[in-house]
Design an enzyme around this catalytic site. Structure first.
Site, PDB file in Angstrom:
ATOM      1  N   SER A   1      43.100 -24.464  28.442  1.00 13.30           N
ATOM      2  CA  SER A   1      42.996 -24.898  29.838  1.00 13.30           C
ATOM      3  C   SER A   1      44.320 -24.784  30.580  1.00 13.30           C
ATOM      4  O   SER A   1      44.351 -24.817  31.795  1.00 13.30           O
ATOM      5  CB  SER A   1      42.453 -26.326  29.927  1.00 13.30           C
ATOM      6  OG  SER A   1      41.119 -26.345  29.472  1.00 13.30           O
TER       7      SER A   1
ATOM      8  N   GLU B   1      36.058 -32.466  30.148  1.00 11.84           N
ATOM      9  CA  GLU B   1      36.960 -33.384  29.448  1.00 11.84           C
ATOM     10  C   GLU B   1      38.253 -33.488  30.243  1.00 11.84           C
ATOM     11  O   GLU B   1      38.791 -32.488  30.680  1.00 11.84           O
ATOM     12  CB  GLU B   1      37.260 -32.860  28.037  1.00 11.84           C
ATOM     13  CG  GLU B   1      37.973 -33.871  27.152  1.00 11.84           C
ATOM     14  CD  GLU B   1      39.418 -34.102  27.521  1.00 11.84           C
ATOM     15  OE1 GLU B   1      39.898 -35.234  27.369  1.00 11.84           O
ATOM     16  OE2 GLU B   1      40.088 -33.162  27.977  1.00 11.84           O
TER      17      GLU B   1
ATOM     18  N   HIS C   1      43.067 -28.595  17.712  1.00 11.05           N
ATOM     19  CA  HIS C   1      44.510 -28.836  17.823  1.00 11.05           C
ATOM     20  C   HIS C   1      45.104 -29.202  16.468  1.00 11.05           C
ATOM     21  O   HIS C   1      46.268 -28.938  16.211  1.00 11.05           O
ATOM     22  CB  HIS C   1      44.794 -29.903  18.877  1.00 11.05           C
ATOM     23  CG  HIS C   1      44.402 -29.466  20.244  1.00 11.05           C
ATOM     24  ND1 HIS C   1      45.069 -28.471  20.911  1.00 11.05           N
ATOM     25  CD2 HIS C   1      43.374 -29.825  21.059  1.00 11.05           C
ATOM     26  CE1 HIS C   1      44.494 -28.269  22.087  1.00 11.05           C
ATOM     27  NE2 HIS C   1      43.441 -29.067  22.194  1.00 11.05           N
TER      28      HIS C   1
ATOM     29  N   CYS D   1      36.791 -30.660  21.694  1.00  2.00           N
ATOM     30  CA  CYS D   1      37.021 -29.599  20.692  1.00  2.00           C
ATOM     31  C   CYS D   1      37.847 -30.296  19.613  1.00  2.00           C
ATOM     32  O   CYS D   1      39.012 -30.015  19.402  1.00  2.00           O
ATOM     33  CB  CYS D   1      37.750 -28.420  21.293  1.00  2.00           C
ATOM     34  SG  CYS D   1      39.123 -28.869  22.349  1.00  2.00           S
TER      35      CYS D   1
ATOM     36  N   CYS E   1      38.697 -28.410  29.911  1.00  2.00           N
ATOM     37  CA  CYS E   1      39.107 -29.477  29.011  1.00  2.00           C
ATOM     38  C   CYS E   1      40.098 -30.361  29.759  1.00  2.00           C
ATOM     39  O   CYS E   1      41.248 -30.405  29.457  1.00  2.00           O
ATOM     40  CB  CYS E   1      39.717 -28.874  27.749  1.00  2.00           C
ATOM     41  SG  CYS E   1      39.563 -29.925  26.317  1.00  2.00           S
TER      42      CYS E   1
ATOM     43  N   ARG F   1      37.412 -22.887  23.866  1.00  2.00           N
ATOM     44  CA  ARG F   1      37.760 -22.579  25.253  1.00  2.00           C
ATOM     45  C   ARG F   1      38.756 -21.446  25.391  1.00  2.00           C
ATOM     46  O   ARG F   1      39.117 -21.082  26.502  1.00  2.00           O
ATOM     47  CB  ARG F   1      38.280 -23.831  25.941  1.00  2.00           C
ATOM     48  CG  ARG F   1      37.193 -24.844  26.160  1.00  2.00           C
ATOM     49  CD  ARG F   1      37.727 -26.218  26.468  1.00  2.00           C
ATOM     50  NE  ARG F   1      36.625 -27.162  26.550  1.00  2.00           N
ATOM     51  CZ  ARG F   1      36.026 -27.691  25.490  1.00  2.00           C
ATOM     52  NH1 ARG F   1      36.440 -27.393  24.281  1.00  2.00           N
ATOM     53  NH2 ARG F   1      35.009 -28.518  25.635  1.00  2.00           N
TER      54      ARG F   1
ATOM     55  N   CYS G   1      42.600 -33.538  22.287  1.00  2.00           N
ATOM     56  CA  CYS G   1      41.217 -33.443  22.759  1.00  2.00           C
ATOM     57  C   CYS G   1      40.226 -33.908  21.708  1.00  2.00           C
ATOM     58  O   CYS G   1      40.306 -33.507  20.558  1.00  2.00           O
ATOM     59  CB  CYS G   1      40.889 -32.019  23.170  1.00  2.00           C
ATOM     60  SG  CYS G   1      39.202 -31.892  23.810  1.00  2.00           S
TER      61      CYS G   1
ATOM     62  N   CYS H   1      36.931 -36.055  34.544  1.00  2.00           N
ATOM     63  CA  CYS H   1      35.531 -36.169  35.042  1.00  2.00           C
ATOM     64  C   CYS H   1      35.151 -36.986  36.302  1.00  2.00           C
ATOM     65  O   CYS H   1      35.670 -38.065  36.486  1.00  2.00           O
ATOM     66  CB  CYS H   1      34.760 -36.758  33.906  1.00  2.00           C
ATOM     67  SG  CYS H   1      35.425 -36.314  32.319  1.00  2.00           S
TER      68      CYS H   1
END
Lengths: 367, 631
Positions: free
Chosen positions: B561, B13, B69, B65, B605, B538, B62, B608
């Site tokens: 991350s 992500e 948050h 996930c 996270c 994560r 995000c 790509c």
């Protein structure tokens, strides 16, 4: 690699799938596209005749929630969409490959299908400081977008970020993020807003194009009418409570437990055009309002700056106010009727506005 | 020496670029650089808004996930305002968090990571009958028979069983062959399928894994059904400050939650247990055992040196984080820091991370030495409550500001800050959680809860299978992937445990889901600050909020991350990604599959796809491994 000569029917044959499976798929698609059952024959004819379209999916300023929503599609299932129904040539979240081979593949796809591929864009386009707030492959995302958009037959703005700029465009918009259509002009662009869109709304639009070879009917701002034609408020299962003046006054009160209307908790359904009320999420399982949460109109332009979210919408006439379930019986019939009448007038104004929009669109179409 | 740029990295992500310098003769990585290449400024966007709305904004950090948050934010605001959520809200949030973690891990392994290990092309060489036999052997060998406490077992039998017949595997193989023969590889196109690492596993393992890749593509959505029932949708389910919006009534079919709705959730939690125990854990252990036996255990990186966690899953209600109450009744006490686990649990050092430390200006800080931000007064470190987010972009070492060739590792090179614990970097994530709990239990720091006991039993069972000491297999790229599968199983049982508690509590007559006593801003203090902690899929997540006069005055999130993908720091050292890449051997510089595998093992996270360039910035030789690409 050329698959433009392949129809959905031919693909099923190539993969030894039975005629029955093919027809079943068509029946499912008929249902998911919101078409009447007697349209099945047209869907079958379309699937036998029409070509598979390659899809390229790019990521700008986003949270990847729209990829996730694609994976959550139940009808059709994500695996069927990805492996059988479209030709997903480039999507870096799911692609096996990385690096130069994949980028080379992208270049080849853009060449081979020039003017014929669908470009799906997830995320906003940041323009501040020459686009350096979103660098992909060492270049600003906006540059990659322009390149891919040039050869696209149709561009899908997937989600509210691509369609309107989304959360990063909320004030003070530090990265100067804009929608795809603010940057790309002269192309057919379809907006599929939502944060994220309902899974089946997204796959429904893709399938309409792959089956019928043309876009579904769009409204005046470019959203598919079949999914964005109704206000959530008008299809809401709590609507009868609004009309009867029965409101949740605070979270977890008696009205909450009885599923009364959430308007006074800040619900934005009266101005939210989306399919949450009729289609719902997870094949009809629920939607935010059903789970007790006021709608935030996540498919609407600029909704992030329509905060605070728990403040009631101005200008929507409220039929009646009740503090709790016990007081419902005390409402006088006269006041109730007055409220309903006021609401009816508001609906009339809305529908007139709608009709005007339709007319304007029809005129544009004629040109 | 060859400099390889991977930008952006795929199957993750967000937007991530890595650059490594590889000694082609030895395969050794001599320099590694990790850069987050996008910045959206959500910290600035949430400023001056209603703190009761903040979770909606920060949730959009995000969509993978897609709930964590929101939870971090709600806990921060509730901590700041002194709001205690009802028991039911705690149970429901825990069910949603645990199912999120399981689903996230399953998508990560099958759809974002598996194709680094298994290949659809190799699956074509498998014997379907032998694959069916292998499936049964794997299920018998690698089924970890561990159960959580549970009083309601309404499943007649596990409905999600692997279809282990030769006919089934032949059908899958035929389908894959038809896709390959058609030349439409789609998402399977253009990978380095000829990389020697794909020969490590026998074809039957490839076929079994590809079949499960497809099964799980359709199954994963059912695992987060609880989000749709309790939160109305997924991604991005709804919450409310003070509890949950989904009121409970056993007397009204219009109620968001009643018996029928609970049945829907109960069913999906059962699917979760079956998916973890009959697919995920056996698949990962079968692949892992082969790698472990061959000694392919590099990529440990920072995990063996320093890991950090905050702990999660409060048993019942709690009154706040900064006052320490959150930590008093946790089921998963991964709060703390463990150093030196690579030397074995005996030599590892456990450091407490107490609630008081959260407010300590010295303990948790963020630096921007190599990040594209500046701090006022050229300050080096900042505690998140004083955090600043002021972008300061600088050009790369080679190329120009909008066309990079090589980033400047001596200057600023990432949109990620560098978080530090007592001035040091640390790795976070499932592996960190397991290392911390295992160390605390083995050293007698804590008397294990049922969750912690299961974690230790899982580690010991796998050590027995692999015939290796825990620290040997755990501290590696493989270990990160195996531990995530174990945690998937753990989370499936945690979700059932809290479902049990929810039902019992409703049965006892408590249907409250939201505490509205402090809903009105008039009831709030003029100034307040809070922190919300969560063990996200994560890793350790913390949200920090300062509220002034009813508005958000400052907001900072230190996401997992940030800990793992951060740029280096002169004093603190390298972050986990950079350290891991340095400890990963690369067989073929032009096809750095091992680097991708190592980075993917963190479940990044960020964002790509990959571009490789040599040091001069020209595209390196393109090696077409996919014959269908050439047409």
């Amino acid at each position: 690699m050329d698959q433009l000569g392949t129809t959905l029917r031919e693909l099923f044959e190539k993969r030894n799938l039975s005629r029955r499976t093919f027809l079943k798929t068509c029946a499912t698609l008929t249902a998911i596209l919101g078409l009447a059952p007697e349209m099945l024959q047209d869907v079958v004819a379309a699937a036998e005749r029409k070509l598979l379209v390659p899809v390229i999916w790019l990521h700008g300023h986003e949270c990847t929630g729209c990829d996730e929503t694609l994976l959550r599609s139940q009808t059709p299932l994500a695996s069927d969409v990805l492996l059988n129904m479209i030709s997903l040539e480039y999507m870096d979240v799911l692609a096996a490959a990385a690096g130069e081979p994949l980028e080379e593949h992208l270049q080849q796809v853009m060449q081979a299908y020039k003017g014929r591929y669908i470009l799906a864009v997830e995320g906003a386009v940041p323009l501040e400081a020459d686009g350096i707030y979103c660098m992909v492959g060492g270049k600003p995302f906006v540059e990659n977008l322009r390149q891919a958009a040039a050869g696209a037959a149709v561009i899908l703005e997937v989600g509210s970020c691509a369609a309107w700029g989304g959360i990063q465009a909320a004030k003070p918009n530090p990265t100067k993020s804009v929608s795809v259509s603010d940057v790309i002009h002269g192309k057919t662009i379809v907006k599929i807003p939502g944060c994220p869109p309902i899974p089946e709304v997204l796959t429904g639009v893709i399938m309409h194009y792959t089956l019928f070879g043309k876009l579904p009917p769009l409204d005046s701002v470019g959203r598919p009418k079949q999914f964005y034609g109704n206000r959530i408020h008008d299809t809401c299962y709590r609507r009868p409570f609004f009309d009867s003046g029965m409101f949740v006054e605070k979270f977890d009160d008696a009205g909450s437990k009885a599923g009364w209307c959430l308007y006074k908790m800040g619900c934005r359904a009266p101005e939210a055009y989306n399919s949450c009320g009729n289609m719902r999420w997870w094949n009809g399982l629920s939607y935010p309002v059903q789970s007790g949460a006021p709608c935030v109109a996540c498919g609407a332009n600029n909704f992030w700056d329509q905060d605070p979210f728990y403040e009631r919408l101005p200008g929507i006439p409220v039929p009646q106010t009740v503090a709790n379930a016990d007081k419902v019986g005390l409402i006088t019939a006269g006041v109730l009727t007055l409220g309903v009448a006021a609401h009816g007038a508001a609906s009339l104004i809305q529908s007139k506005k709608h009709a005007a929009e339709e007319e304007e669109k029809a005129k544009e179409d004629e040109k | 020496m060859k400099r390889i740029v991977v930008d952006p990295v795929n199957r993750i992500e967000g937007h991530l670029r890595v650059e490594v310098v590889v000694d082609e003769a030895t395969g050794k990585v001599t320099e590694a650089l990790s850069s987050g290449t996008a910045w959206r400024g959500i910290e600035l966007i949430v400023k001056d808004r209603d703190p009761r709305d903040a979770w909606l904004y920060t949730q959009r950090i995000c969509g993978v996930c897609t709930t964590v948050h929101a939870l971090g934010c709600l806990r921060a605001v509730e901590d700041a305002l002194g709001i205690e959520i009802p028991k039911n809200a705690n149970y429901i949030r825990n069910i949603m968090a645990a199912t999120q973690c399981l689903q996230d891990h399953i998508i990560h392994f099958y759809h974002l990571h598996a194709l680094d290990w298994v290949s659809p092309l190799a699956a074509l060489k498998a014997d379907p009958a032998a694959t069916a036999a292998l499936q049964n052997t794997v299920l018998e060998t690698y089924h970890l028979d561990l159960k959580g406490p549970r009083s309601y077992d309404l499943d007649a039998y596990p409905k999600e069983f692997p279809k282990g017949s030769a006919v089934y595997f032949k059908a899958i193989q035929d389908k894959v062959r038809q896709i390959v023969d058609s030349g439409q590889l789609g998402i399977f196109a253009a990978q380095w399928w000829d990389h020697p690492d794909y020969d490590i596993l026998p074809p039957e393992v490839h076929l079994m894994a590809v079949a499960h890749y497809l099964n799980m593509l359709d199954k994963q959505r059912e695992l987060v059904t609880s989000h749709v029932v309790f939160g109305g949708k997924n991604p991005h389910p709804h919450y409310v400050v003070g509890g949950m919006p989904c009121s409970i009534s056993m007397q009204d079919m219009n109620a968001p939650i009643n018996s029928a709705r609970l049945a829907v959730v109960e069913n999906s939690l059962g699917v979760g247990v079956a998916a973890a125990e009959l697919f995920y854990v056996p698949d990962v252990l079968a692949i892992g055992a082969i790698y472990a036996q061959k000694g392919l255990l590099d990529g440990g990186g920072l995990a063996g040196k320093r890991v950090l966690g905050f702990g999660d899953y409060p048993e019942d209600r709690y009154t706040g984080t900064t006052n320490g109450d959150f930590h008093k009744n946790l089921l998963l006490r991964s709060n703390g820091v463990v150093e030196g686990f690579a030397g074995g649990v005996d030599k590892a050092v456990y450091h407490e991370l107490s609630p008081e430390d959260l407010s300590d200006q010295e303990v948790l800080t963020e630096g921007v030495e190599h990040s594209w931000y500046s701090y006022a007064n050229a300050q080096k470190e900042k505690h998140p409550w004083q955090g600043e987010t002021t972008p300061q972009y600088t050009a790369p070492k080679e190329g120009d500001r909008t066309h990079w060739q090589q980033l400047n590792e001596d200057g600023k090179y990432s949109w990620i800050k560098t978080p530090k614990w007592r001035g040091q970097t640390a790795e976070v994530g499932p592996l960190a959680r397991y290392i911390i709990v295992y160390t605390k239990v083995k050293k007698g720091v804590i008397e294990p809860t049922w969750v912690e006991k299961m974690m230790v039993e899982q580690i010991e069972a796998v050590s027995k299978h692999f015939k290796l000491a825990a620290q040997v297999w755990m501290v590696s790229t493989l270990g990160r992937t195996v531990i995530r599968a174990l945690e998937g199983q753990l989370m499936a049982h945690i979700s059932q445990y809290y479902f049990d508690k929810l039902v019992k509590n409703i049965d006892a007559g408590d249907t409250a889901v939201a505490n509205m006593e402090k809903w009105e801003p008039a009831t709030w203090p003029a100034k307040a600050r809070g922190v919300g902690l969560h063990e996200a899929p994560r890793g350790a997540l913390s949200h920090w909020v300062v509220i002034r006069n009813g508005k958000v005055d400052n907001y900072q999130a230190i996401v997992p991350s940030t800990w793992n993908a951060c740029p280096r720091d002169g004093q603190a050292g390298r972050g986990a990604y950079e350290q891991t890449m340095l400890e990963t051997k690369v067989k073929i510089a032009e096809k750095p599959l091992e680097i991708l595998k190592a980075i993917h093992s963190f479940d990044p996270c960020l964002a790509c796809a990959t571009h490789l360039y040599d040091v001069t910035g020209k595209p390196i030789t393109v090696v077409h491994t996919d014959p269908y690409l050439r047409n």
